[in-house]
Design a protein around this motif. Structure first.
Motif, mmCIF file in Angstrom:
data_model
loop_
_atom_site.group_PDB
_atom_site.id
_atom_site.type_symbol
_atom_site.label_atom_id
_atom_site.label_comp_id
_atom_site.label_asym_id
_atom_site.label_seq_id
_atom_site.Cartn_x
_atom_site.Cartn_y
_atom_site.Cartn_z
ATOM 1 N N TRP A 70 0.858 -1.179 0.000
ATOM 2 C CA TRP A 70 0.000 0.000 0.000
ATOM 3 C C TRP A 70 0.899 1.237 0.000
ATOM 4 O O TRP A 70 1.796 1.360 0.846
ATOM 5 C CB TRP A 70 -0.887 0.046 1.238
ATOM 6 N N TYR A 71 0.645 2.144 -0.926
ATOM 7 C CA TYR A 71 1.392 3.404 -0.987
ATOM 8 C C TYR A 71 0.505 4.480 -0.375
ATOM 9 O O TYR A 71 -0.499 4.883 -0.966
ATOM 10 C CB TYR A 71 1.751 3.739 -2.431
ATOM 11 N N THR A 72 0.843 4.924 0.823
ATOM 12 C CA THR A 72 -0.032 5.821 1.570
ATOM 13 C C THR A 72 0.513 7.246 1.561
ATOM 14 O O THR A 72 1.721 7.467 1.520
ATOM 15 C CB THR A 72 -0.199 5.335 3.020
ATOM 16 N N HIS A 121 1.981 6.827 11.878
ATOM 17 C CA HIS A 121 1.865 6.304 13.244
ATOM 18 C C HIS A 121 0.385 6.056 13.525
ATOM 19 O O HIS A 121 -0.369 6.980 13.786
ATOM 20 C CB HIS A 121 2.439 7.313 14.241
ATOM 21 N N GLY A 122 -0.005 4.815 13.492
ATOM 22 C CA GLY A 122 -1.394 4.423 13.670
ATOM 23 C C GLY A 122 -1.858 3.629 12.470
ATOM 24 O O GLY A 122 -1.872 4.141 11.342
ATOM 25 N N PHE A 123 -2.264 2.346 12.714
ATOM 26 C CA PHE A 123 -2.547 1.473 11.583
ATOM 27 C C PHE A 123 -3.396 0.296 12.049
ATOM 28 O O PHE A 123 -3.170 -0.264 13.121
ATOM 29 C CB PHE A 123 -1.218 0.947 11.018
ATOM 30 N N VAL A 173 -6.535 1.258 7.614
ATOM 31 C CA VAL A 173 -6.730 2.644 8.039
ATOM 32 C C VAL A 173 -5.411 3.145 8.594
ATOM 33 O O VAL A 173 -4.744 2.442 9.372
ATOM 34 C CB VAL A 173 -7.847 2.777 9.081
ATOM 35 N N THR A 174 -5.017 4.351 8.180
ATOM 36 C CA THR A 174 -3.719 4.906 8.570
ATOM 37 C C THR A 174 -3.871 6.279 9.215
ATOM 38 O O THR A 174 -4.807 7.027 8.920
ATOM 39 C CB THR A 174 -2.789 5.043 7.349
ATOM 40 N N ALA A 175 -2.918 6.591 10.085
ATOM 41 C CA ALA A 175 -2.841 7.911 10.718
ATOM 42 C C ALA A 175 -1.390 8.366 10.715
ATOM 43 O O ALA A 175 -0.475 7.585 10.432
ATOM 44 C CB ALA A 175 -3.382 7.864 12.142
ATOM 45 N N GLY A 197 0.134 14.785 11.068
ATOM 46 C CA GLY A 197 -0.708 14.757 9.880
ATOM 47 C C GLY A 197 -2.052 15.416 10.102
ATOM 48 O O GLY A 197 -2.349 15.956 11.172
ATOM 49 N N THR A 198 -2.900 15.349 9.088
ATOM 50 C CA THR A 198 -4.201 16.017 9.151
ATOM 51 C C THR A 198 -5.331 15.116 8.676
ATOM 52 O O THR A 198 -6.377 15.617 8.274
ATOM 53 C CB THR A 198 -4.187 17.286 8.284
ATOM 54 N N SER A 199 -5.122 13.808 8.709
ATOM 55 C CA SER A 199 -6.173 12.945 8.175
ATOM 56 C C SER A 199 -6.097 11.539 8.757
ATOM 57 O O SER A 199 -5.033 11.066 9.170
ATOM 58 C CB SER A 199 -6.074 12.870 6.652
ATOM 59 N N LEU A 200 -7.254 10.894 8.764
ATOM 60 C CA LEU A 200 -7.401 9.471 9.046
ATOM 61 C C LEU A 200 -8.000 8.872 7.780
ATOM 62 O O LEU A 200 -9.064 9.299 7.330
ATOM 63 C CB LEU A 200 -8.330 9.261 10.243
ATOM 64 N N THR A 201 -7.323 7.898 7.179
ATOM 65 C CA THR A 201 -7.675 7.460 5.832
ATOM 66 C C THR A 201 -7.837 5.957 5.757
ATOM 67 O O THR A 201 -7.031 5.204 6.307
ATOM 68 C CB THR A 201 -6.592 7.889 4.821
#
Length: 452
Positions: free
Chosen positions: A147-149, A167-169, A178-180, A184-188
């Motif tokens: 996965w290219y995040t 940091h957060g997965f 789901v990544t953090a 950063g400014t998003s949860l995706t």
């Protein structure tokens, strides 16, 4: 005549000094006015000041910051571990993934004794397609998926990927993730093929964990991110991204007036008490899964196991009324990632900051008895900040030593059976890794076919 010439020169010099002094005074007070009212050119000066200072936990020099921000070398992501880890001979280069030519290839070791299953690693890889991402190894040690995040393709103001840290997965049974990001400014949420399914605006960080009702928990602050307060506990619907619940640590404090375990990091004056910077450093939320609740009769499914690094505290709270059901303080030093398990104990990634090697601790919440289950010195294991671990079904551990850019797995005998070393280059060192997870052979259900 010479006297008057000297006097004229004196007055000329004196006038220039007076003018310079006046300009200095005006500039000084105008600078105070600019900072007080945050008008132009305050944003430029502030940005330059922040750039020079960097993150409080970042040890890069000004030259390294420039190299990073000019995209020459990802210096802000090259870890600065106090314990250098030599790569054992015989470790193979990871091939078959397109990575930037400026880095050398990571090194991988798979033992024949490694349990069959999937191993997924999330972190900084310096791919050609993105700086951050995740790599999934299959049961035979081959790369199954990548996965290219990124969080650069958002509509709102954000930092570039080179200035934030993954940091957060979590990963679902359908191959979605789901990544953090710290900073950063998003949860995706991405699907197996890397397509974005939903994205939430906000500052989310450190860890993401599944709850029993197909929801996830994460620390952070949803919405506006200019000056985020990342001390909210946030519950999110995994399917839709809808925020189900959000509450602040202050509400936990207010719900527990009889145990004053959260306010240690305060400055006290006759007029009152005020919080110092980063008074808690919240870094993990782990709901008690339904299938494990029988091992913990004193708790209920959904109770939240949380970690506060700054005050060396782990505790269990009720997610409905925020009451603290159990707590332990001072057993570990600047810990991360306390986890539930099938033994009825709690295992903890003990960073043991600036005190030698890191280790994995285990504590019995009934008796408060604790012991060291992984001795870091044996494995030259030390991460002064960040880090994750997982107790495996065979009694072994999968450990992410972030500040060494390394993931290693030991079996129940303590032998290393898998290792991934994120080697960047001889002089530069290693790129940081956020976390790794082991998944059983039957974890995935109905994975989609991806079109190239």
């Amino acid at each position: 005549m010479g006297y008057f010439m000297n006097l004229k020169k004196f007055y000329t010099v004196a006038r220039m000094i007076a003018i310079c002094w006046l300009v200095f005074i005006i500039a000084f007070f105008y600078g105070i006015y600019i900072y007080a009212n945050q008008i132009w050119p305050y944003p430029i000066v502030d940005a330059m000041q922040k750039f020079a200072a960097g993150d409080p936990e970042e040890k890069t020099s000004l030259v390294e910051k420039l190299e990073n921000d000019l995209d020459i070398v990802p210096a802000r992501h090259i870890v600065d571990c106090e314990k250098k880890y030599p790569i054992p001979s015989g470790y193979k280069e990871l091939k078959g993934i397109e990575m930037n030519a400026r880095r050398q290839l990571p090194r991988v070791f798979f033992s024949d004794a490694a349990p069959r299953g999937y191993r997924l690693i999330y972190g900084v890889f310096d791919f050609k397609k993105s700086l951050h991402g995740a790599i999934l190894f299959g049961p035979d040690g081959n790369v199954e998926n990548v996965w290219y995040t990124t969080q650069e393709d958002v509509e709102w103001h954000h930092r570039p990927d080179k200035n934030c840290y993954p940091h957060g997965f979590v990963i679902g049974h359908d191959g979605t993730i789901v990544t953090a990001y710290d900073g950063g400014t998003s949860l995706t949420k991405y699907d197996w093929c890397g397509n974005i399914l939903w994205r939430n605006k906000g500052a989310f960080h450190h860890s993401i964990s599944f709850d029993t009702d197909n929801a996830i928990w994460v620390w952070g602050k949803a919405g506006e991110v200019e000056k985020p307060d990342g001390n909210h506990l946030i519950k999110v619907d995994y399917q839709t991204g809808r925020i189900i619940k959000e509450f602040h640590m202050n509400e936990v404090i207010n719900a527990n007036p009889d145990i004053d375990i959260f306010s240690i990091m305060q400055e006290d004056t006759p007029e009152g008490s005020k919080w110092i910077f980063d008074a808690w450093h919240t870094n993990d939320i782990d709901p008690l899964p339904e299938e494990l609740s029988g091992y913990y009769p004193q708790f209920d499914a959904g109770d939240l196991l949380i970690s506060l690094r700054a005050i060396d505290l782990i505790c269990v709270i009720d997610q409905d009324n925020y009451k603290v059901k159990w707590w332990r303080q001072g057993m570990s030093r600047r810990q991360h990632d306390p986890d539930w398990n099938t033994k009825g104990t709690i295992t903890i990634f003990n960073n043991n900051m600036h005190r030698g090697f890191s280790n994995i601790l285990e504590v019995n919440p009934k008796t408060y008895e604790s012991n060291k289950v992984v001795d870091g010195e044996r494995y030259q294991f030390y991460s002064w900040m960040r880090g994750k671990h997982q107790l495996l079904p065979n009694g072994g551990y999968l450990i992410t030593s972030t500040q060494q850019g390394r993931v290693f797995e030991i079996n129940e005998k303590g032998d290393i059976v898998f290792e991934f070393v994120n080697f960047f280059g001889k002089d530069e060192g290693f790129l940081a890794l956020s976390e790794a997870v082991f998944l059983p052979l039957d974890y995935f259900k109905e994975l989609p076919e991806c079109t190239k």
